[in-house]
Scaffold this motif. Sequence first.
Motif, PDB file in Angstrom:
ATOM      1  N   LEU A 228       0.821  -1.208   0.000  1.00  0.00           N
ATOM      2  CA  LEU A 228       0.000   0.000   0.000  1.00  0.00           C
ATOM      3  C   LEU A 228       0.856   1.260   0.000  1.00  0.00           C
ATOM      4  O   LEU A 228       0.485   2.270  -0.619  1.00  0.00           O
ATOM      5  CB  LEU A 228      -0.927  -0.006   1.213  1.00  0.00           C
ATOM      6  N   GLN A 229       1.989   1.207   0.678  1.00  0.00           N
ATOM      7  CA  GLN A 229       2.876   2.369   0.693  1.00  0.00           C
ATOM      8  C   GLN A 229       3.449   2.655  -0.689  1.00  0.00           C
ATOM      9  O   GLN A 229       3.748   3.798  -1.024  1.00  0.00           O
ATOM     10  CB  GLN A 229       3.999   2.158   1.716  1.00  0.00           C
ATOM     11  N   GLN A 230       3.567   1.630  -1.510  1.00  0.00           N
ATOM     12  CA  GLN A 230       4.004   1.843  -2.892  1.00  0.00           C
ATOM     13  C   GLN A 230       2.901   2.488  -3.721  1.00  0.00           C
ATOM     14  O   GLN A 230       3.179   3.336  -4.576  1.00  0.00           O
ATOM     15  CB  GLN A 230       4.433   0.511  -3.514  1.00  0.00           C
ATOM     16  N   ARG A 231       1.682   2.096  -3.445  1.00  0.00           N
ATOM     17  CA  ARG A 231       0.554   2.686  -4.178  1.00  0.00           C
ATOM     18  C   ARG A 231       0.221   4.072  -3.649  1.00  0.00           C
ATOM     19  O   ARG A 231      -0.239   4.938  -4.399  1.00  0.00           O
ATOM     20  CB  ARG A 231      -0.695   1.794  -4.064  1.00  0.00           C
ATOM     21  N   CYS A 232       0.451   4.273  -2.372  1.00  0.00           N
ATOM     22  CA  CYS A 232       0.105   5.529  -1.724  1.00  0.00           C
ATOM     23  C   CYS A 232       1.299   6.057  -0.935  1.00  0.00           C
ATOM     24  O   CYS A 232       1.399   5.845   0.280  1.00  0.00           O
ATOM     25  CB  CYS A 232      -1.094   5.340  -0.789  1.00  0.00           C
ATOM     26  N   PRO A 233       2.230   6.710  -1.582  1.00  0.00           N
ATOM     27  CA  PRO A 233       3.384   7.271  -0.869  1.00  0.00           C
ATOM     28  C   PRO A 233       2.941   8.413   0.058  1.00  0.00           C
ATOM     29  O   PRO A 233       1.791   8.851   0.020  1.00  0.00           O
ATOM     30  CB  PRO A 233       4.270   7.789  -2.003  1.00  0.00           C
ATOM     31  N   ARG A 234       3.841   8.895   0.849  1.00  0.00           N
ATOM     32  CA  ARG A 234       3.501   9.967   1.797  1.00  0.00           C
ATOM     33  C   ARG A 234       2.896  11.172   1.084  1.00  0.00           C
ATOM     34  O   ARG A 234       1.966  11.801   1.587  1.00  0.00           O
ATOM     35  CB  ARG A 234       4.740  10.390   2.584  1.00  0.00           C
ATOM     36  N   PHE A 235       3.431  11.500  -0.070  1.00  0.00           N
ATOM     37  CA  PHE A 235       2.896  12.623  -0.830  1.00  0.00           C
ATOM     38  C   PHE A 235       2.170  12.066  -2.061  1.00  0.00           C
ATOM     39  O   PHE A 235       2.659  12.132  -3.186  1.00  0.00           O
ATOM     40  CB  PHE A 235       4.032  13.579  -1.226  1.00  0.00           C
ATOM     41  N   PHE A 236       1.012  11.486  -1.788  1.00  0.00           N
ATOM     42  CA  PHE A 236       0.252  10.839  -2.855  1.00  0.00           C
ATOM     43  C   PHE A 236      -0.517  11.869  -3.680  1.00  0.00           C
ATOM     44  O   PHE A 236      -0.775  12.997  -3.247  1.00  0.00           O
ATOM     45  CB  PHE A 236      -0.713   9.800  -2.274  1.00  0.00           C
ATOM     46  N   ARG A 237      -0.902  11.451  -4.874  1.00  0.00           N
ATOM     47  CA  ARG A 237      -1.720  12.283  -5.740  1.00  0.00           C
ATOM     48  C   ARG A 237      -3.193  12.065  -5.397  1.00  0.00           C
ATOM     49  O   ARG A 237      -3.571  10.989  -4.923  1.00  0.00           O
ATOM     50  CB  ARG A 237      -1.489  11.915  -7.208  1.00  0.00           C
ATOM     51  N   PRO A 238      -4.044  13.062  -5.616  1.00  0.00           N
ATOM     52  CA  PRO A 238      -5.475  12.898  -5.314  1.00  0.00           C
ATOM     53  C   PRO A 238      -6.104  11.711  -6.031  1.00  0.00           C
ATOM     54  O   PRO A 238      -7.084  11.141  -5.548  1.00  0.00           O
ATOM     55  CB  PRO A 238      -6.078  14.220  -5.796  1.00  0.00           C
TER      56      PRO A 238
END
Length: 325
Positions: A228-238
Motif C-alpha cells: 500500500l505504501q508503494q501505491r500511496c506514498p507519503r505525498f500521494f496524488r489525489p
Amino acid sequence: MENFHILLSFSLLSLLISPRTATAQLSPNYYANICPNVESIVRGVVAQKMNQSPIAAPASLRLLFHDCFVRGCDASIMLISPVGDDERSSPDDMTLKPEGYDVIISVKAALDSNPQCRNNVSCADIIAMAARDAIFLSGGPLYTVELGRYDGKISTKSSVVLPQPDANLDLLTSTFAKFGLTQTDMIALSGAHTIGAAGCRSFYNRLYNYSPNQPTDPSMNPGFAQQLQQRCPRFFRPSDFAFLDTTTSRTFDNIYYQNLQRRMGLLGSDQVLFTDLRSANTVNKFASNQNEFFSAFVNAITKMGRIGVKTAVEGEIRRDCRFVN
C-alpha cells in the motif's frame, strides 16, 4: 465503514407517515402492469455500462448505500441544488464516482424511451435495481428487489454525516442499529467492499500516522502495508487509490472476509470486524462459506432497502432524477 451515512433529522411529514404503511407498498411485482419490462431494461443498461467501465458496478452499489443512509431510499443522493447545498456536494459524497450517477441517468433514459414506462418508474427504484444487477453481474447473488418507492424532494449537504474509515465496532454497530440493522447485517453489508476501491486519504493514517511509536497500524499485515505504501506514498496524488479487495477486486465474492483474516483489510473499519473478538466469528463464518455470506447479504440489503421509503403523499416520481418536478 467508509462513506456510510447516518440520519440526523426527518421532515415533519415523514414523522406523520407510518413506516409500516410506507414499506407495505413495496412489492416485487409493483411494475407488472405499469412497466412490465423494467427489470430487463435496467439490467441491459447496467451490463452495458459495466462493459464500458470497471468502475460502474461498485459506483452503482455505493449510490444505494449513500442514498438509504441519509433520508432513506428516496434518490435524494441524485438531486442537484443550484446553490450547491445538496447531498452529493458534501465532503463525504464527493468520493462518489460519476460512473454511478451515469448508470442511473442512462437507465432512466432507457425507461423513458419506452412509452409504457415513461415517467412511471421512480429514481429510487432504479438505484435499488441497478445495485442488485451490479452485484449479480459481478458474480454475486441474484435476488428479488422490492419495488414501489417514491422519490424524495429534499437533499441537503448538512444531512450527510457518517463514521470515518477508522470507525470502531461500537460506532459501526450503533450506526446500523439506528436503522433496524443488526451487527450481522452490518458485517454482511460490509462485504460490498469485495468490489471497488478507496482513495489513499481513506487509509493514509494506517500507513504513516497510526501512533508516535507505531507509524503503521499493527493490525495490518506488514507485507500488505508495504504494498500500500508503494501505491500511496507519503505525498500521494489525489487520484491515487487501492482496491478494497486486492485479490478479486471485480468479483463479488467472500474473499473480502478471507483478506480480513490475513490482516489485509484496507480500511480500519474493515479490519476491525476481524480484530474485534465480538465480530470475528461472523467474519470467520462468511470467510469459510460464501453461501452463508450471500444469504446474509441479501437479507441485509433487503432490510436496508426499506429504510425511509416515501409514499405518494410525501414523494413523487421524478421526470429527471437530478431535479424535483
